[in-house]
Design an enzyme around this catalytic site. Structure first.
Site, PDB file in Angstrom:
ATOM      1  N   SER A 143      -7.746  -1.562   6.745  1.00 42.99           N
ATOM      2  CA  SER A 143      -6.987  -1.049   7.889  1.00 42.99           C
ATOM      3  C   SER A 143      -6.348   0.300   7.599  1.00 42.99           C
ATOM      4  O   SER A 143      -5.678   0.870   8.468  1.00 42.99           O
ATOM      5  CB  SER A 143      -5.863  -2.027   8.256  1.00 42.99           C
ATOM      6  OG  SER A 143      -6.390  -3.260   8.624  1.00 42.99           O
ATOM      7  N   THR A 160       0.868  -1.147   0.000  1.00 43.29           N
ATOM      8  CA  THR A 160       0.000   0.000   0.000  1.00 43.29           C
ATOM      9  C   THR A 160       0.914   1.207   0.000  1.00 43.29           C
ATOM     10  O   THR A 160       2.119   1.052   0.156  1.00 43.29           O
ATOM     11  CB  THR A 160      -0.871  -0.065   1.272  1.00 43.29           C
ATOM     12  OG1 THR A 160      -1.624  -1.262   1.193  1.00 43.29           O
ATOM     13  CG2 THR A 160      -1.774   1.117   1.463  1.00 43.29           C
TER      14      THR A 160
HETATM   15  O1  DON Z   1      -6.945  -2.059   3.114  1.00 39.47           O
HETATM   16  C1  DON Z   1      -6.208  -2.783   3.765  1.00 39.47           C
HETATM   17  O2  DON Z   1      -6.290  -2.918   4.968  1.00 39.47           O
HETATM   18  C2  DON Z   1      -5.121  -3.553   3.042  1.00 39.47           C
HETATM   19  N1  DON Z   1      -5.542  -3.863   1.715  1.00 39.47           N
HETATM   20  C3  DON Z   1      -3.877  -2.739   3.058  1.00 39.47           C
HETATM   21  C4  DON Z   1      -2.710  -3.465   2.459  1.00 39.47           C
HETATM   22  C5  DON Z   1      -1.416  -2.856   2.810  1.00 39.47           C
HETATM   23  O3  DON Z   1      -1.318  -1.927   3.550  1.00 39.47           O
HETATM   24  C6  DON Z   1      -0.230  -3.510   2.238  1.00 39.47           C
HETATM   25  N2  DON Z   1       0.953  -2.737   2.525  1.00 39.47           N
HETATM   26  N3  DON Z   1       2.014  -3.029   2.790  1.00 39.47           N
END
Ligand code: DON
Length: 560
Positions: free
Chosen positions: A445, A373
């Site tokens: 999250s 992310t």
């Molecule tokens: O929305 C979420 O909680 C996850 N899809 C976030 C994924 C994420 O932060 C990956 N990062 N390293």
């Protein structure tokens, strides 16, 4: 002929002709001035600041930075994913935009179960069926309502970076090489991300198909993505890979404008993202659970403070698993979950010096109430603050590149609870509240957050990291507010994480050994893991805008 040789020699001798690299590329971890952009990539931070220098505000910069990240940080920056934006304007207006992906219209609760009822996480995590309907482009246009410059101007740097290419670093080359096999496996057409013989530092990544998609968005607006040629290419890709996103799913996608989640902590006001982000609620719960315990007296990384924080994390994550999901579809007792009485009650069995236990500490009792992310923080010289977290979910999302359109689709469907008791790729559990339903948004999250002091922006913060995101934000908040750490210490010092289940405290390398031993003596199970997050922080004190990029990656703070 002679002319051609001279030209070729010139191109070979001059990297600036052979490789498009419009900005100086040294990574800056800290800036101080009157405005700043902090993001996961130097080129993206520089694009954002250049837009502000041309008269754009923080919203313009956030849009341009996100679009640039979609080109220069294909592992997470995206137009095929989704995200959240929290902002506080210089007039004090609070904005919360939810452009999280949605389940396709034909999605169903058991779509990832085989005939024996076993969860098939390979399908929720990889390839075409893993993808939710992308929300990012709709989100950028919704953000544009607060911006000053024409959208065409904001998207042009991304188009140039995609069309002319940019020089990649060693870690970017390694990352693309590591995923090459998966791109082949989960995409139906060749893509710009694969290079015969492999990528190396100094190569130029050119993304012509992505440039053309961005041009359609530039020329046709939101319809350049959700309708016409791009939509057709997405649906054709779906059909080649047994995905289920339709033209109607794309055409119907809309950003949801939410009411920001606002809470008080001592003299601070925390402005966070409401559901379908779990982040705003988790932060309110965890901060609320420690607020009356004078945590500052113990000091940073003292065993007492860390234990208190872990136990708040445990309780908040147990509630997340049970109660949280898309409020447009299920009832969530938000008021009760965040009430001071409830939070006090949740901590009533806390014992200093003795580890809690996730078998006995479950979610609270509530009577029904009538890992890739990327984050960017922006603050402009006129006082607008914008905090954005956006994602494809896993690194390079589903690894499905839309043939002919050059962008990667998310694998966000895995953030639903695909079966009760089956954890998602971040180990998060869920139940009914986060079950799959057509057009529902999956729980997240991601926790873009702005903290106000005396009614004015004080912190603009956030990070990637799946379920560790809310605990990172919580730690940086306490590091700053309670333990009085400098911004770089608040962001760079080792972090820890507990999420109820598994009943383990994860710690980063460098977490103090004596603290680890003390926690183990109390009964905690400790596991060392890789780095937690890539935090981007801006702090504004007496009009001075200080920005700090995480030192866990190539993140870059740019200011003026
Ligand atoms: O929305 C979420 O909680 C996850 N899809 C976030 C994924 C994420 O932060 C990956 N990062 N390293």
């Amino acid at each position: 002929m002679r002319k051609l040789v001279v030209l070729l020699l010139l191109v070979a001798a001059s990297p600036s002709l052979a490789q498009y690299n419009p900005y100086n590329y040294t990574i800056e971890k800290k800036t101080s001035g009157k405005a700043a952009v902090v993001s996961a990539h130097p080129l993206a931070s520089k694009v954002g600041v250049a837009i502000m220098k041309k008269g754009g505000n923080a919203f313009d910069a956030a849009i341009a930075t996100q679009l640039a990240l979609a080109v220069v940080f294909p592992g997470a920056g995206n137009i095929g994913g989704g995200g959240f934006m929290v902002a506080v304007t210089n007039k004090g207006e609070q904005v919360a935009l939810d452009y999280r992906e949605k389940a396709p219209g034909s999605a169903s609760r058991d779509m990832y179960l085989d005939k024996d009822g076993n969860a098939q996480t390979n399908l929720s995590q990889n390839g075409h069926l893993a993808s939710g309907v992308p929300g990012t482009v709709a989100g950028l246009f919704s953000t544009h309502a607060y911006a000053k410059l024409p959208f065409k101007q904001l998207i042009q740097p991304a188009i140039d970076l995609a069309e002319k290419g940019f020089v990649i670093t060693e870690s970017e080359a390694n990352s693309l090489n590591n995923y090459a096999g998966q791109f082949v496996r989960y995409s139906s057409r060749p893509s710009a991300f694969i290079k015969y013989g492999g990528w190396k530092a100094g190569d130029t990544l050119v993304q012509k198909e992505l440039a053309n998609t961005l041009k359609r968005i530039r020329d046709l607006g939101q319809k350049g993505f959700y309708e016409g040629e791009t939509a057709r290419l997405i649906v054709e890709e779906m059909k080649r890979g047994a995905g289920v996103i339709t033209l109607a799913d794309l055409k119907n996608y809309k950003t949801a404008k939410r009411v920001a989640m606002v809470s008080k902590y001592k003299e601070y006001t925390i402005v966070g993202m409401p559901l379908v982000s779990s982040g705003g609620i988790l932060i309110q719960q965890m901060m609320g659970m420690v607020e009356n315990r004078n945590i500052g007296q113990y000091g940073f990384h003292s065993w007492q403070a860390v234990q208190l924080m872990i136990e708040a994390e445990r309780r908040a994550f147990a509630d997340r698993a049970e109660f949280l999901g898309d409020r447009d579809f299920v009832k969530v007792p938000v008021k009760k979950l965040t009430s001071p009485e409830y939070l006090r009650e949740r901590m009533s069995d806390f014992e200093l010096g003795k580890a809690g236990n996730s078998k006995t500490t479950n979610h609270g009792n509530i009577n029904p109430e009538s890992e890739e992310t990327t984050h960017l923080s922006v603050y402009d010289a006129s006082g607008n603050a914008v905090s954005v977290t956006t994602t494809l979910n896993g690194g390079y999302g589903s690894r499905t590149v839309v043939g002919g359109a050059g962008f990667i689709l998310n694998n966000e469907m895995d953030d639903f609870s695909i079966k009760p008791g089956v954890p998602n790729m971040y180990g998060a559990l869920g139940t009914e509240a986060n079950a799959i339903a057509p057009n529902k948004r999956m729980l997240s999250s991601m926790t873009p957050t702005i903290v106000l002091k005396n009614g004015k922006p004080f912190l603009v913060i956030g990070s990637p990291g799946g379920t560790t995101i809310p605990t990172q934000v919580y730690q940086v908040l306490l590091n700053t507010i309670e333990f009085n750490l400098s911004l770089e210490d608040a962001v760079w010092k080792p972090r820890f994480h507990h999420q109820w289940l598994p009943d383990v405290v994860y710690v980063e390398k460098g977490f103090p050994a004596d603290l680890k031993t003390k926690l183990e003596e109390m009964g905690y199970k400790i596991a060392e893991r890789g780095t937690i997050g890539r935090f981007e922080a801006i702090k504004i004190v007496n009009g001075v805008v200080e920005a700090v990029a995480d030192n866990r990656g190539d993140d870059h703070a740019e200011g003026y």
